[in-house]
Design a protein around this motif. Structure first.
Motif, PDB file in Angstrom:
ATOM      1  N   VAL A 187      27.988  49.579  33.119  1.00  9.54           N
ATOM      2  CA  VAL A 187      27.594  48.392  33.882  1.00  9.54           C
ATOM      3  C   VAL A 187      27.710  47.173  32.980  1.00  9.54           C
ATOM      4  CG1 VAL A 187      25.758  47.271  35.183  1.00  9.54           C
ATOM      5  CG2 VAL A 187      26.034  49.754  35.314  1.00  9.54           C
ATOM      6  N   VAL A 188      28.494  46.185  33.418  1.00  9.92           N
ATOM      7  CA  VAL A 188      28.734  44.979  32.622  1.00  9.92           C
ATOM      8  C   VAL A 188      27.924  43.826  33.218  1.00  9.92           C
ATOM      9  CG1 VAL A 188      30.491  43.469  31.624  1.00  9.92           C
ATOM     10  CG2 VAL A 188      31.071  45.830  32.246  1.00  9.92           C
ATOM     11  N   SER A 189      27.194  43.107  32.357  1.00 13.03           N
ATOM     12  CA  SER A 189      26.346  42.002  32.833  1.00 13.03           C
ATOM     13  C   SER A 189      26.342  40.872  31.814  1.00 13.03           C
ATOM     14  CB  SER A 189      24.915  42.501  33.074  1.00 13.03           C
ATOM     15  OG  SER A 189      24.367  43.019  31.874  1.00 13.03           O
ATOM     16  N   TYR A 190      25.774  39.736  32.219  1.00 11.95           N
ATOM     17  CA  TYR A 190      25.644  38.566  31.337  1.00 11.95           C
ATOM     18  C   TYR A 190      24.281  38.571  30.659  1.00 11.95           C
ATOM     19  CZ  TYR A 190      29.852  36.118  32.896  1.00 11.95           C
ATOM     20  OH  TYR A 190      31.156  35.753  33.129  1.00 11.95           O
ATOM     21  N   THR A 191      24.205  37.879  29.540  1.00 15.45           N
ATOM     22  CA  THR A 191      22.930  37.730  28.833  1.00 15.45           C
ATOM     23  C   THR A 191      22.251  36.407  29.166  1.00 15.45           C
ATOM     24  OG1 THR A 191      24.073  36.781  26.918  1.00 15.45           O
ATOM     25  CG2 THR A 191      23.692  39.163  26.913  1.00 15.45           C
ATOM     26  N   SER A 192      22.932  35.576  29.947  1.00 16.77           N
ATOM     27  CA  SER A 192      22.381  34.266  30.305  1.00 16.77           C
ATOM     28  C   SER A 192      22.631  33.994  31.779  1.00 16.77           C
ATOM     29  CB  SER A 192      23.006  33.165  29.443  1.00 16.77           C
ATOM     30  OG  SER A 192      24.415  33.141  29.625  1.00 16.77           O
ATOM     31  N   MET A 193      22.036  32.930  32.277  1.00 16.54           N
ATOM     32  CA  MET A 193      22.162  32.541  33.681  1.00 16.54           C
ATOM     33  C   MET A 193      23.339  31.588  33.854  1.00 16.54           C
ATOM     34  SD  MET A 193      19.213  30.730  36.015  1.00 16.54           S
ATOM     35  CE  MET A 193      19.532  30.189  37.687  1.00 16.54           C
ATOM     36  N   GLY A 194      24.008  31.670  35.003  1.00 20.99           N
ATOM     37  CA  GLY A 194      25.121  30.761  35.256  1.00 20.99           C
ATOM     38  C   GLY A 194      25.705  30.964  36.644  1.00 20.99           C
ATOM     39  N   THR A 195      26.676  30.126  36.983  1.00 22.38           N
ATOM     40  CA  THR A 195      27.354  30.196  38.284  1.00 22.38           C
ATOM     41  C   THR A 195      28.770  30.719  38.080  1.00 22.38           C
ATOM     42  OG1 THR A 195      26.081  28.311  39.096  1.00 22.38           O
ATOM     43  CG2 THR A 195      28.072  28.897  40.315  1.00 22.38           C
ATOM     44  N   ILE A 196      29.146  31.713  38.854  1.00 26.47           N
ATOM     45  CA  ILE A 196      30.467  32.328  38.704  1.00 26.47           C
ATOM     46  C   ILE A 196      31.558  31.345  39.165  1.00 26.47           C
ATOM     47  CG2 ILE A 196      31.972  34.190  39.494  1.00 26.47           C
ATOM     48  CD1 ILE A 196      29.558  35.983  39.639  1.00 26.47           C
ATOM     49  N   GLN A 197      32.501  31.102  38.259  1.00 23.70           N
ATOM     50  CA  GLN A 197      33.608  30.187  38.557  1.00 23.70           C
ATOM     51  C   GLN A 197      34.873  30.937  38.977  1.00 23.70           C
ATOM     52  OE1 GLN A 197      35.563  27.953  35.251  1.00 23.70           O
ATOM     53  NE2 GLN A 197      34.895  26.118  36.359  1.00 23.70           N
ATOM     54  N   HIS A 198      35.087  32.113  38.389  1.00 20.13           N
ATOM     55  CA  HIS A 198      36.303  32.862  38.722  1.00 20.13           C
ATOM     56  C   HIS A 198      36.078  34.354  38.455  1.00 20.13           C
ATOM     57  CE1 HIS A 198      40.632  32.658  39.691  1.00 20.13           C
ATOM     58  NE2 HIS A 198      40.659  33.818  39.041  1.00 20.13           N
ATOM     59  N   VAL A 199      36.601  35.194  39.368  1.00 20.14           N
ATOM     60  CA  VAL A 199      36.587  36.652  39.201  1.00 20.14           C
ATOM     61  C   VAL A 199      38.035  37.109  39.098  1.00 20.14           C
ATOM     62  CG1 VAL A 199      35.914  38.872  40.191  1.00 20.14           C
ATOM     63  CG2 VAL A 199      34.435  36.878  40.514  1.00 20.14           C
ATOM     64  N   TYR A 200      38.358  37.815  38.020  1.00 20.61           N
ATOM     65  CA  TYR A 200      39.753  38.154  37.741  1.00 20.61           C
ATOM     66  C   TYR A 200      40.139  39.579  38.156  1.00 20.61           C
ATOM     67  CZ  TYR A 200      39.552  33.938  34.885  1.00 20.61           C
ATOM     68  OH  TYR A 200      39.400  32.629  34.453  1.00 20.61           O
ATOM     69  N   VAL A 201      39.179  40.377  38.617  1.00 19.62           N
ATOM     70  CA  VAL A 201      39.481  41.774  38.948  1.00 19.62           C
ATOM     71  C   VAL A 201      38.992  42.084  40.357  1.00 19.62           C
ATOM     72  CG1 VAL A 201      39.425  42.574  36.567  1.00 19.62           C
ATOM     73  CG2 VAL A 201      37.306  42.538  37.907  1.00 19.62           C
ATOM     74  N   SER A 202      39.473  43.198  40.895  1.00 20.27           N
ATOM     75  CA  SER A 202      39.037  43.683  42.204  1.00 20.27           C
ATOM     76  C   SER A 202      38.671  45.154  42.079  1.00 20.27           C
ATOM     77  CB  SER A 202      40.147  43.498  43.250  1.00 20.27           C
ATOM     78  OG  SER A 202      41.335  44.148  42.837  1.00 20.27           O
ATOM     79  N   GLU A 203      37.943  45.661  43.051  1.00 21.35           N
ATOM     80  CA  GLU A 203      37.509  47.062  43.013  1.00 21.35           C
ATOM     81  C   GLU A 203      38.712  47.998  43.077  1.00 21.35           C
ATOM     82  OE1 GLU A 203      34.645  47.714  46.056  1.00 21.35           O
ATOM     83  OE2 GLU A 203      33.123  46.425  45.147  1.00 21.35           O
ATOM     84  N   GLY A 204      38.687  49.029  42.234  1.00 19.38           N
ATOM     85  CA  GLY A 204      39.784  49.983  42.180  1.00 19.38           C
ATOM     86  C   GLY A 204      40.872  49.619  41.186  1.00 19.38           C
ATOM     87  N   GLN A 205      40.749  48.461  40.555  1.00 22.16           N
ATOM     88  CA  GLN A 205      41.776  48.005  39.607  1.00 22.16           C
ATOM     89  C   GLN A 205      41.566  48.644  38.236  1.00 22.16           C
ATOM     90  OE1 GLN A 205      42.120  43.729  39.378  1.00 22.16           O
ATOM     91  NE2 GLN A 205      43.070  43.795  37.353  1.00 22.16           N
ATOM     92  N   ASN A 206      42.659  49.069  37.620  1.00 16.07           N
ATOM     93  CA  ASN A 206      42.601  49.598  36.252  1.00 16.07           C
ATOM     94  C   ASN A 206      42.534  48.445  35.261  1.00 16.07           C
ATOM     95  OD1 ASN A 206      42.940  52.602  36.488  1.00 16.07           O
ATOM     96  ND2 ASN A 206      44.779  51.981  37.574  1.00 16.07           N
ATOM     97  N   VAL A 207      41.648  48.543  34.302  1.00 13.75           N
ATOM     98  CA  VAL A 207      41.508  47.505  33.290  1.00 13.75           C
ATOM     99  C   VAL A 207      41.509  48.133  31.903  1.00 13.75           C
ATOM    100  CG1 VAL A 207      40.257  45.892  34.777  1.00 13.75           C
ATOM    101  CG2 VAL A 207      38.986  47.583  33.451  1.00 13.75           C
ATOM    102  N   LYS A 208      41.988  47.378  30.918  1.00 11.11           N
ATOM    103  CA  LYS A 208      41.969  47.807  29.527  1.00 11.11           C
ATOM    104  C   LYS A 208      40.789  47.164  28.806  1.00 11.11           C
ATOM    105  CE  LYS A 208      45.838  50.197  29.619  1.00 11.11           C
ATOM    106  NZ  LYS A 208      45.852  51.667  29.394  1.00 11.11           N
TER     107      LYS A 208
END
Length: 340
Positions: free
Chosen positions: A60-81
């Motif tokens: 599970v990947v999360s942030y350590t601080s508060m903020g507003t999401i500006q851009h999401v670069y991945v989608s569900e089911g996508q392979n990532v390195k």
């Protein structure tokens, strides 16, 4: 006339006596039944279950601080390195704070340069020199923190895998430690199965297993090492086991339903045809046996697992017993039988 009446009565008596004799002979005649002599057999039982495919590991990947999401670069089911860019927060405030910290740091460095010359000439008091050094350290620390806050606006993959869930979208506010993306490692998956407590003893870490996936047109996989749970479900009295399965082609996906067959231990068992086992209204099981005088008796038994069209009798029978496999519908306890 009287003689005729006596003759009729005598004839009726003889007829009734003959019928009674025929009925008695019929009742005492043996009932023809098919039998089987019990012998112990070496059997290898198979345990069948329904399981669910799980990922080998979930991060599970999360942030350590508060903020507003500006851009999401991945989608569900996508392979990532590992190291791939996942999400970016609005970093305008972080950049402004970094610029301010950079200016303060530069100002403190310029001041320390001037104070150093004065201190070396003896024109600056020791207290003022220590204060200038402290301000420089504070400025450097603030700059380091501001730089880290800017870098933390970018979320990168800590490991390689498949994006399982994406919890937030562009424009939403994220809180510290709130899950944003889940990365699944499915190079090796696990098949989770619930096993009744009485069958756990037959399963070891190296027990062979076969997995069939209907969603993949019945494709079969060979199971690997088995992880056995040690805490039973309080309601179902079942234990969870997880079977490791290599998934090099990544065909197995979390959530797929799996049919699991596990090889049981080889044992010497007494088995009988399933149809020869009867049940009383009380729920007790029994079979019909034939004694040395070819008389049928009801014998209570305890049954176990099924093996093909036969069933294991755990208790109640021994090798050499003769059981009735067909024709028991016409007998009662104590009936004389003729064995076929």
């Amino acid at each position: 006339m009287k003689h005729n009446i006596v003759s009729v009565i005598l004839l009726a008596t003889m007829t009734f006596t003959a019928c009674q004799q025929q009925r008695t002979e019929k009742e005492n005649s043996p009932v023809r039944v098919r039998v089987e002599k019990i012998k112990a057999e070496n059997t290898v039982g198979q345990l069948s279950y329904v399981g669910v495919v799980e990922e080998g590991q979930a991060t599970v990947v999360s942030y350590t601080s508060m903020g507003t999401i500006q851009h999401v670069y991945v989608s569900e089911g996508q392979n990532v390195k590992k190291g791939a860019l996942l999400v970016r927060l609005d970093d305008s405030q972080a950049r402004s704070l970094l610029q301010a910290a950079e200016a303060s740091n530069k100002q403190a460095e310029d001041a320390i340069g001037r104070y150093k010359q004065l201190y070396e000439k003896g024109s600056l008091a020791e207290a003022n020199w220590v204060e200038a050094q402290s301000k420089l350290e504070q400025a450097r620390s603030s700059y380091t923190i501001a730089q880290k806050n800017l870098n933390d606006c970018i979320l990168r993959a800590p490991c390689s895998g498949v994006v399982g869930t994406k919890a937030l979208n562009v424009g939403e506010t994220v809180l510290p430690s709130q899950p944003v993306v889940t990365i699944l490692n499915i190079d090796t998956v696990k098949i989770k199965v619930s096993v009744p407590e009485r069958e756990m003893a037959a399963i070891s870490a190296n027990t062979e297993s076969t997995i069939t996936i209907d969603a993949l047109d019945g494709k079969m996989f060979t199971g690997g090492r088995i992880e056995k749970g040690v805490q039973a479900d309080a309601l179902t009295h079942t234990y969870s086991i997880r079977i490791n399965v290599p998934n090099e082609d990544t065909l197995l996906l979390p959530g797929m339903v799996a049919k699991v067959t596990i090889a049981g231990n080889a044992a010497s068992n007494v088995t009988v045809p399933i149809l020869s086992v009867q049940q009383l209204s009380s729920g007790e099981r029994f079979v019909w046996i034939v004694d040395a005088d070819t008389v049928a008796h009801r014998k209570m038994v305890t049954i176990g697992k099924t093996v093909g069209n036969r069933i294991v009798v755990v208790d109640g029978l021994k090798e050499g017993d003769i059981i009735i496999t067909d024709g028991f519908q016409k007998i009662s306890d104590g009936s004389k039988v003729e064995m076929l």
